[in-house]
Design a protein around this motif. Structure first.
Motif: not given
Length: 247
Positions: A100, A102, A106, A109-110, A150, A153-156
């Motif tokens: 996760t 943080n 925003e 995002m998990t 990724q 739609d979650n990407r970091f």
């Protein structure tokens, strides 16, 4: 015959305790405050030495010269404390179910280990190109290691700076870190050396080539990457190595 009833005090199963990694320890607030602390420490050191050396010849010169190391020491100690107490607000939490991320202002995002995750791993040497920001403070010849994850739609992206010997364990065969060469994007010569370091544009042929996905990820690192300490980056990569299967 009396049937025993289940206890109403049955404890729910315990939730996994996450490992929280604090990103961007040298955030903009600390970078702004530390130079001010150097100046304030220098002034404080100057007046302290003027008092202690008031009966000494050349006390003015000695106080001016001695105030600087005192200011640097105060700033270094303050920076050490600030990094551990004044957080950027950006965190990466790891547990047995996933990650996760943080960030201030925003939504969290998990990324779940149980679902398909697409990893992109790359590195480059801090040498041969004008460096700015945190890259400038890392010793020449160190490596920047980065990992983008990724899922839908979650990407970091997380990254860190490591000496080559320490980074070697992650660059062995099977680790799938791809080397890129930022020096190829910068012009050489005196103009490049005196200009303020900036991020170069990425030509279309580079983005469509075999290393295109890595350069796209590197561009995202410039804009939104989360920097971890070397220890925290290795903790992150140990989880990724354990849970994420390429392909």
């Amino acid at each position: 015959m009396v049937t025993a009833r289940p206890s109403d005090n049955t404890m729910p199963p315990s939730q996994p305790t996450p490992t929280v990694l604090y990103a961007d320890q040298e955030h903009s607030g600390i970078r702004l405050v530390v130079p001010l602390l150097v100046g304030a420490g220098w002034v404080l050191g100057y007046f302290l030495l003027r008092f202690l050396l008031r009966n000494t010849e050349y006390n003015l010169v000695l106080s001016c010269a001695g105030g600087l190391p005192i200011g640097l020491t105060i700033a270094a100690l303050s920076e050490y404390v600030l990094k551990r107490t004044w957080r950027s607000g950006r965190t990466v939490a790891l547990d047995e179910t996933g990650i996760t991320v943080n960030q201030p202002d925003e939504a969290p995002m998990t990324v779940e280990w149980a679902k398909r995750i697409v990893p992109t791993r790359w590195y480059f040497e801090l040498k041969g190109f004008p460096r700015g920001g945190r890259e400038r403070r890392a010793p020449t010849g160190w490596l920047c290691l980065a990992c983008q994850l990724q899922q839908d739609d979650n990407r970091f992206t997380v990254f860190s700076f490591l000496p080559r010997k320490r980074a070697a364990r992650w660059l062995e065969n099977g680790r799938q870190f791809r080397e890129i060469h930022p020096a190829e994007l910068h012009e050489s010569g005196w103009r490049e050396r005196i200009n303020v370091p900036s991020r170069p544009s990425l030509p279309a042929n580079l983005l469509t080539g075999k290393d295109g996905p890595f350069w796209l990820a590197e561009r995202r690192r410039w804009n939104e990457g989360l920097e971890l300490t070397a220890n925290d980056f290795e903790t992150f990569m140990e989880h990724v190595t354990e849970y994420v299967k390429d392909g």
